[in-house]
Motif scaffolding. Structure first.
Motif, PDB file in Angstrom:
ATOM      1  N   LEU A   1       0.738  -1.458   0.187  1.00 56.90           N
ATOM      2  CA  LEU A   1       0.487   0.133   0.267  1.00 56.90           C
ATOM      3  C   LEU A   1       0.814   1.539   0.087  1.00 56.90           C
ATOM      4  CD1 LEU A   1      -2.649  -1.244   2.632  1.00 56.90           C
ATOM      5  CD2 LEU A   1      -3.064  -0.958  -0.094  1.00 56.90           C
ATOM      6  N   GLU A   2       2.232   0.963  -0.567  1.00 60.35           N
ATOM      7  CA  GLU A   2       2.987   2.271  -0.464  1.00 60.35           C
ATOM      8  C   GLU A   2       3.575   2.877  -1.999  1.00 60.35           C
ATOM      9  OE1 GLU A   2       3.864   1.846   4.076  1.00 60.35           O
ATOM     10  OE2 GLU A   2       4.056   3.682   1.953  1.00 60.35           O
ATOM     11  N   THR A   3       2.559   4.464  -2.049  1.00 60.63           N
ATOM     12  CA  THR A   3       4.154   4.741  -3.389  1.00 60.63           C
ATOM     13  C   THR A   3       4.932   5.070  -3.143  1.00 60.63           C
ATOM     14  OG1 THR A   3       0.860   5.931  -3.608  1.00 60.63           O
ATOM     15  CG2 THR A   3       3.541   6.745  -4.429  1.00 60.63           C
ATOM     16  N   ILE A   4       5.647   4.825  -4.227  1.00 66.27           N
ATOM     17  CA  ILE A   4       7.232   4.529  -3.968  1.00 66.27           C
ATOM     18  C   ILE A   4       7.851   5.661  -5.396  1.00 66.27           C
ATOM     19  CG2 ILE A   4       9.454   3.239  -5.078  1.00 66.27           C
ATOM     20  CD1 ILE A   4       8.115   2.928  -1.199  1.00 66.27           C
ATOM     21  N   ALA A   5       8.556   6.430  -4.620  1.00 68.58           N
ATOM     22  CA  ALA A   5       8.882   7.693  -5.945  1.00 68.58           C
ATOM     23  C   ALA A   5      10.650   7.347  -5.986  1.00 68.58           C
ATOM     24  CB  ALA A   5       8.130   8.779  -5.817  1.00 68.58           C
ATOM     25  N   TRP A   6      11.155   7.964  -7.361  1.00 69.46           N
ATOM     26  CA  TRP A   6      12.866   7.628  -6.885  1.00 69.46           C
ATOM     27  C   TRP A   6      12.857   8.825  -6.929  1.00 69.46           C
ATOM     28  CZ3 TRP A   6      16.005   3.344  -6.779  1.00 69.46           C
ATOM     29  CH2 TRP A   6      15.927   2.536  -7.318  1.00 69.46           C
ATOM     30  N   PHE A   7      13.723   8.999  -6.689  1.00 71.94           N
ATOM     31  CA  PHE A   7      14.934  10.314  -6.040  1.00 71.94           C
ATOM     32  C   PHE A   7      16.344  10.314  -7.040  1.00 71.94           C
ATOM     33  CE2 PHE A   7      11.178  10.641  -3.801  1.00 71.94           C
ATOM     34  CZ  PHE A   7      10.716  11.281  -2.948  1.00 71.94           C
ATOM     35  N   ARG A   8      16.800  11.570  -7.419  1.00 74.20           N
ATOM     36  CA  ARG A   8      18.134  11.795  -7.810  1.00 74.20           C
ATOM     37  C   ARG A   8      18.757  13.036  -7.106  1.00 74.20           C
ATOM     38  NH1 ARG A   8      18.005  11.913 -14.311  1.00 74.20           N
ATOM     39  NH2 ARG A   8      17.244  14.200 -14.450  1.00 74.20           N
ATOM     40  N   GLN A   9      19.913  12.801  -6.575  1.00 68.42           N
ATOM     41  CA  GLN A   9      20.957  14.467  -6.151  1.00 68.42           C
ATOM     42  C   GLN A   9      22.240  13.815  -7.028  1.00 68.42           C
ATOM     43  OE1 GLN A   9      21.254  14.579  -2.543  1.00 68.42           O
ATOM     44  NE2 GLN A   9      22.137  16.818  -2.052  1.00 68.42           N
ATOM     45  N   ALA A  10      22.452  14.306  -7.433  1.00 71.17           N
ATOM     46  CA  ALA A  10      23.549  15.021  -8.625  1.00 71.17           C
ATOM     47  C   ALA A  10      24.641  15.746  -7.979  1.00 71.17           C
ATOM     48  CB  ALA A  10      23.401  15.917 -10.137  1.00 71.17           C
ATOM     49  N   PRO A  11      25.663  16.225  -8.475  1.00 69.92           N
ATOM     50  CA  PRO A  11      26.969  16.967  -7.806  1.00 69.92           C
ATOM     51  C   PRO A  11      26.756  18.227  -7.396  1.00 69.92           C
ATOM     52  CG  PRO A  11      27.742  15.197  -8.496  1.00 69.92           C
ATOM     53  CD  PRO A  11      26.427  14.633  -8.950  1.00 69.92           C
ATOM     54  N   GLY A  12      26.481  18.690  -6.173  1.00 72.78           N
ATOM     55  CA  GLY A  12      26.501  20.367  -6.348  1.00 72.78           C
ATOM     56  C   GLY A  12      25.141  20.733  -6.728  1.00 72.78           C
ATOM     57  N   LYS A  13      23.812  19.965  -7.032  1.00 72.86           N
ATOM     58  CA  LYS A  13      22.680  20.619  -6.836  1.00 72.86           C
ATOM     59  C   LYS A  13      21.941  19.310  -5.583  1.00 72.86           C
ATOM     60  CE  LYS A  13      23.532  20.500 -11.846  1.00 72.86           C
ATOM     61  NZ  LYS A  13      22.310  20.270 -13.076  1.00 72.86           N
ATOM     62  N   GLU A  14      20.275  20.073  -5.479  1.00 72.07           N
ATOM     63  CA  GLU A  14      19.196  19.185  -4.494  1.00 72.07           C
ATOM     64  C   GLU A  14      18.787  18.492  -5.711  1.00 72.07           C
ATOM     65  OE1 GLU A  14      18.129  23.908  -2.876  1.00 72.07           O
ATOM     66  OE2 GLU A  14      16.708  22.670  -3.831  1.00 72.07           O
ATOM     67  N   ARG A  15      18.317  17.066  -4.666  1.00 76.16           N
ATOM     68  CA  ARG A  15      17.205  16.208  -4.699  1.00 76.16           C
ATOM     69  C   ARG A  15      16.421  16.867  -5.575  1.00 76.16           C
ATOM     70  NH1 ARG A  15      14.872  13.127   0.127  1.00 76.16           N
ATOM     71  NH2 ARG A  15      12.958  14.476   0.384  1.00 76.16           N
TER      72      ARG A  15
ATOM     73  N   CYS B   1      15.588   5.871  -3.702  1.00 82.25           N
ATOM     74  CA  CYS B   1      14.105   5.766  -3.488  1.00 82.25           C
ATOM     75  C   CYS B   1      13.175   5.554  -1.898  1.00 82.25           C
ATOM     76  CB  CYS B   1      12.809   4.282  -3.866  1.00 82.25           C
ATOM     77  SG  CYS B   1      14.081   2.321  -2.853  1.00 82.25           S
ATOM     78  N   GLY B   2      11.881   5.663  -2.026  1.00 81.84           N
ATOM     79  CA  GLY B   2      11.297   6.383  -1.111  1.00 81.84           C
ATOM     80  C   GLY B   2       9.593   6.259  -1.209  1.00 81.84           C
TER      81      GLY B   2
END
Length: 122
Positions: A31-45, A96-97
């Motif tokens: 029952l969890e909605t899951i997202a992929w996030f990414r954080q590049a060097p020097g940038k925000e997620r 992922c979160g």
């Protein structure tokens, strides 16, 4: 509380493909909605993609739309991110979160994993 583990990151040449996996290690994702996030060097997620609890709804950031595909197999407690036509600007740590508020341009993460490094370079 859901505990997530990401895997599949690697060094790949531009134009190549990778498949990332996100697996729950302490609780089922049914029952969890899951997202992929990414954080590049020097940038925000930033959010990259998201999928609803049973896969009926997906969301993609404009920067990855048409190249990335998110999917899930709840029986395996796993969410996947298939990444094709990778570009150097895709280089980042991918996380992922859980997203209790649902998919969208603004997503609040409930729990996330340790991340997996994706490097796109020749």
């Amino acid at each position: 509380q859901v505990q997530l583990v990401e895997s599949g990151g690697d060094l790949v040449q531009p134009g190549g493909s990778l498949r990332l996996s996100c697996t729950a290690s302490a609780l089922r994702l049914n029952l969890e909605t899951i997202a992929w996030f990414r954080q590049a060097p020097g940038k925000e997620r930033e959010g990259a993609s998201c999928i609803s609890s049973f896969g009926g709804t997906t969301w993609y950031a404009d920067s990855v739309k048409g190249r990335f595909t998110i999917s899930r197999d709840n029986a395996k407690n796993t969410v996947y991110l298939q990444m094709n036509s990778l570009k150097p600007e895709d280089t980042a740590v991918y996380y992922c979160g859980t997203v209790p508020g649902g998919c969208g341009s603004s997503m609040l993460v409930g729990s996330w994993g340790q991340g997996t490094q994706v490097t796109v370079s020749s």
